[in-house]
Design a protein around this motif. Structure first.
Motif, PDB file in Angstrom:
ATOM      1  N   ALA A  78       0.832  -1.208   0.000  1.00 44.41           N
ATOM      2  CA  ALA A  78       0.000   0.000   0.000  1.00 44.41           C
ATOM      3  C   ALA A  78       0.867   1.259   0.000  1.00 44.41           C
ATOM      4  N   ALA A  79       1.984   1.217   0.711  1.00 43.82           N
ATOM      5  CA  ALA A  79       2.858   2.390   0.790  1.00 43.82           C
ATOM      6  C   ALA A  79       3.463   2.721  -0.571  1.00 43.82           C
ATOM      7  N   VAL A  80       3.944   1.698  -1.290  1.00 42.49           N
ATOM      8  CA  VAL A  80       4.522   1.939  -2.613  1.00 42.49           C
ATOM      9  C   VAL A  80       3.439   2.448  -3.565  1.00 42.49           C
ATOM     10  N   ALA A  81       2.244   1.875  -3.466  1.00 43.29           N
ATOM     11  CA  ALA A  81       1.131   2.350  -4.300  1.00 43.29           C
ATOM     12  C   ALA A  81       0.810   3.813  -3.993  1.00 43.29           C
ATOM     13  N   ALA A  82       0.862   4.183  -2.714  1.00 48.42           N
ATOM     14  CA  ALA A  82       0.593   5.570  -2.322  1.00 48.42           C
ATOM     15  C   ALA A  82       1.662   6.510  -2.875  1.00 48.42           C
ATOM     16  N   ALA A  83       2.910   6.067  -2.886  1.00 52.01           N
ATOM     17  CA  ALA A  83       3.983   6.889  -3.444  1.00 52.01           C
ATOM     18  C   ALA A  83       3.739   7.131  -4.932  1.00 52.01           C
ATOM     19  N   ARG A  84       3.385   6.068  -5.651  1.00 49.21           N
ATOM     20  CA  ARG A  84       3.090   6.224  -7.081  1.00 49.21           C
ATOM     21  C   ARG A  84       1.885   7.140  -7.283  1.00 49.21           C
ATOM     22  N   ALA A  85       0.845   6.930  -6.487  1.00 51.81           N
ATOM     23  CA  ALA A  85      -0.370   7.749  -6.611  1.00 51.81           C
ATOM     24  C   ALA A  85      -0.071   9.212  -6.322  1.00 51.81           C
ATOM     25  N   GLY A  86       0.923   9.446  -5.449  1.00 51.75           N
ATOM     26  CA  GLY A  86       1.327  10.813  -5.127  1.00 51.75           C
ATOM     27  C   GLY A  86       2.241  11.422  -6.167  1.00 51.75           C
ATOM     28  N   GLY A  87       2.493  10.704  -7.241  1.00 58.10           N
ATOM     29  CA  GLY A  87       3.299  11.249  -8.327  1.00 58.10           C
ATOM     30  C   GLY A  87       4.788  11.051  -8.183  1.00 58.10           C
ATOM     31  N   LEU A  88       5.215  10.233  -7.215  1.00 56.38           N
ATOM     32  CA  LEU A  88       6.639  10.028  -7.008  1.00 56.38           C
ATOM     33  C   LEU A  88       7.160   8.894  -7.883  1.00 56.38           C
TER      34      LEU A  88
ATOM     35  N   PRO B 146      19.253  14.900  -5.843  1.00 55.90           N
ATOM     36  CA  PRO B 146      19.250  14.235  -4.543  1.00 55.90           C
ATOM     37  C   PRO B 146      18.330  14.909  -3.519  1.00 55.90           C
ATOM     38  N   GLU B 147      18.310  16.239  -3.531  1.00 56.06           N
ATOM     39  CA  GLU B 147      17.474  16.928  -2.537  1.00 56.06           C
ATOM     40  C   GLU B 147      15.976  16.773  -2.812  1.00 56.06           C
ATOM     41  N   GLU B 148      15.625  16.245  -3.993  1.00 57.53           N
ATOM     42  CA  GLU B 148      14.227  15.955  -4.336  1.00 57.53           C
ATOM     43  C   GLU B 148      13.874  14.489  -4.062  1.00 57.53           C
ATOM     44  N   THR B 149      14.768  13.801  -3.353  1.00 53.15           N
ATOM     45  CA  THR B 149      14.654  12.362  -3.182  1.00 53.15           C
ATOM     46  C   THR B 149      14.639  12.007  -1.701  1.00 53.15           C
ATOM     47  N   VAL B 150      13.843  10.993  -1.364  1.00 55.74           N
ATOM     48  CA  VAL B 150      13.791  10.453  -0.005  1.00 55.74           C
ATOM     49  C   VAL B 150      14.189   8.988  -0.088  1.00 55.74           C
ATOM     50  N   PHE B 151      15.092   8.574   0.801  1.00 57.61           N
ATOM     51  CA  PHE B 151      15.525   7.181   0.840  1.00 57.61           C
ATOM     52  C   PHE B 151      15.029   6.553   2.136  1.00 57.61           C
ATOM     53  N   VAL B 152      14.282   5.461   2.003  1.00 61.77           N
ATOM     54  CA  VAL B 152      13.665   4.772   3.136  1.00 61.77           C
ATOM     55  C   VAL B 152      14.368   3.441   3.353  1.00 61.77           C
ATOM     56  N   GLY B 153      14.843   3.222   4.579  1.00 60.72           N
ATOM     57  CA  GLY B 153      15.517   1.969   4.897  1.00 60.72           C
ATOM     58  C   GLY B 153      15.331   1.594   6.351  1.00 60.72           C
TER      59      GLY B 153
ATOM     60  N   LEU C  13       6.127   1.577   6.804  1.00 59.37           N
ATOM     61  CA  LEU C  13       6.326   2.116   5.461  1.00 59.37           C
ATOM     62  C   LEU C  13       5.248   3.113   5.039  1.00 59.37           C
ATOM     63  N   PRO C  14       3.961   2.861   5.358  1.00 63.89           N
ATOM     64  CA  PRO C  14       2.968   3.900   5.005  1.00 63.89           C
ATOM     65  C   PRO C  14       3.291   5.263   5.626  1.00 63.89           C
ATOM     66  N   GLU C  15       3.734   5.271   6.888  1.00 62.38           N
ATOM     67  CA  GLU C  15       4.092   6.556   7.508  1.00 62.38           C
ATOM     68  C   GLU C  15       5.308   7.165   6.812  1.00 62.38           C
ATOM     69  N   ALA C  16       6.278   6.340   6.429  1.00 62.41           N
ATOM     70  CA  ALA C  16       7.455   6.842   5.737  1.00 62.41           C
ATOM     71  C   ALA C  16       7.074   7.519   4.428  1.00 62.41           C
ATOM     72  N   VAL C  17       6.148   6.911   3.683  1.00 61.99           N
ATOM     73  CA  VAL C  17       5.715   7.509   2.407  1.00 61.99           C
ATOM     74  C   VAL C  17       4.922   8.793   2.670  1.00 61.99           C
ATOM     75  N   ARG C  18       4.097   8.798   3.696  1.00 58.13           N
ATOM     76  CA  ARG C  18       3.385  10.048   4.044  1.00 58.13           C
ATOM     77  C   ARG C  18       4.394  11.160   4.326  1.00 58.13           C
ATOM     78  N   LEU C  19       5.442  10.861   5.044  1.00 53.74           N
ATOM     79  CA  LEU C  19       6.475  11.856   5.325  1.00 53.74           C
ATOM     80  C   LEU C  19       7.150  12.307   4.026  1.00 53.74           C
ATOM     81  N   ALA C  20       7.404  11.379   3.104  1.00 55.29           N
ATOM     82  CA  ALA C  20       8.026  11.732   1.834  1.00 55.29           C
ATOM     83  C   ALA C  20       7.129  12.646   1.013  1.00 55.29           C
ATOM     84  N   LEU C  21       5.828  12.423   1.101  1.00 52.38           N
ATOM     85  CA  LEU C  21       4.877  13.214   0.317  1.00 52.38           C
ATOM     86  C   LEU C  21       4.556  14.559   0.954  1.00 52.38           C
ATOM     87  N   SER C  22       4.930  14.735   2.220  1.00 50.73           N
ATOM     88  CA  SER C  22       4.556  15.977   2.928  1.00 50.73           C
ATOM     89  C   SER C  22       5.531  17.111   2.631  1.00 50.73           C
TER      90      SER C  22
END
Length: 175
Positions: free
Chosen positions: A40-50, A120-127, A166-175
Motif C-alpha cells: 500500500a505504501a509503494v502504491a501511495a507513493a506512485r499515486a502521489g506522483g513520485l 538528490p534533494e528531491e529524493t527520499v531514501f527509506v531503509g 512504510l505507510p508513515e514513511a511515504v506520508r512523510l516523503a509526500l509531505s
C-alpha cells in the motif's frame, strides 16, 4: 533539517527488511514476503506522483552465495508483488572490496537519482538500518528510518527522521 525542504519527486526503498522480509542471501523468489503495509505504501507513493526505486546491497553475489540470475529472479518477484519500479540499483560487492556503491556509500543512491532525472534533494531514501540513513545523507537525500526488531536502538536514536512503518514513511516523503 539543514537543507531547505524541497518537495520530493522520488522515493527510494531498501529491499530487504524494508520492502520485504529480510531473508539472508535470498535467491528464492518464493520466500519474498512484503513487510506490513509495504504494498500500500509503494502504491501511495506512485499515486502521489513520485518515482519509485530500489537500492539494495547484495553482497551474496560477491561472496559466491548468490548469482545475478537468482537476485534477478527475486527482484522480478518483488515487482510481481509491488508493481514495476522505475530504477533498481544493486551492489554485488563484499564489504572489503571498498566500492563506492555499497551502502553506506552513496553511489547507488546517486545513480538512482541520475537514472530517474531527479536531484538528490528531491529524493527520499527509506531503509531499516543506519547504512541506509548514511547512504542517504552522503548522497544529499532525505532519509527515513523504519526500524525493525534488528535495527539497533542507537541507530534509531541517531536517525533524523523515524517512521513506525512504510505507510508513515511515504506520508512523510509526500509531505
Amino acid at each position: 533539517m539543514s537543507m531547505e525542504h524541497v518537495a520530493a519527486r522520488a522515493v527510494l526503498f531498501d529491499r530487504d527488511g524494508t520492502l520485504v522480509e529480510d531473508v539472508p542471501y535470498n535467491g528464492n523468489p518464493s520466500l519474498v514476503r512484503p513487510m506490513p503495509g509495504a504494498v500500500a505504501a509503494v502504491a501511495a507513493a506512485r499515486a502521489g506522483g513520485l518515482a519509485v526505486g530500489v537500492v539494495s546491497n547484495q553482497s551474496g553475489i560477491g561472496r559466491g552465495l548468490l548469482t545475478w540470475d537468482e537476485v534477478g529472479a527475486v527482484n522480478a518477484r518483488v515487482e510481481e508483488v509491488f508493481g514495476g519500479f522505475d530504477t533498481w540499483q544493486i551492489c554485488p560487492h563484499t564489504p572489503d572490496e571498498g566500492c563506492a556503491c555499497r551502502k553506506p556509500e552513496p553511489g547507488m543512491v546517486l545513480a538512482a537519482c541520475a537514472e530517474l532525472g531527479v536531484l538528490p534533494e528531491e529524493t527520499v531514501f527509506v531503509g531499516d538500518i543506519e547504512a541506509d540513513v548514511l547512504a542517504a545523507e552522503r548522497a544529499g537525500t532525505r532519509s527515513v528510518l523504519v526500524p525493525t526488531p534488528v535495527t539497533l536502538p542507537d541507530e534509531v536514536h541517531r536517525a533524523e527522521t523515524v517512521a513506525a512503518d512504510l505507510p508513515e514513511a511515504v506520508r512523510l516523503a509526500l509531505s
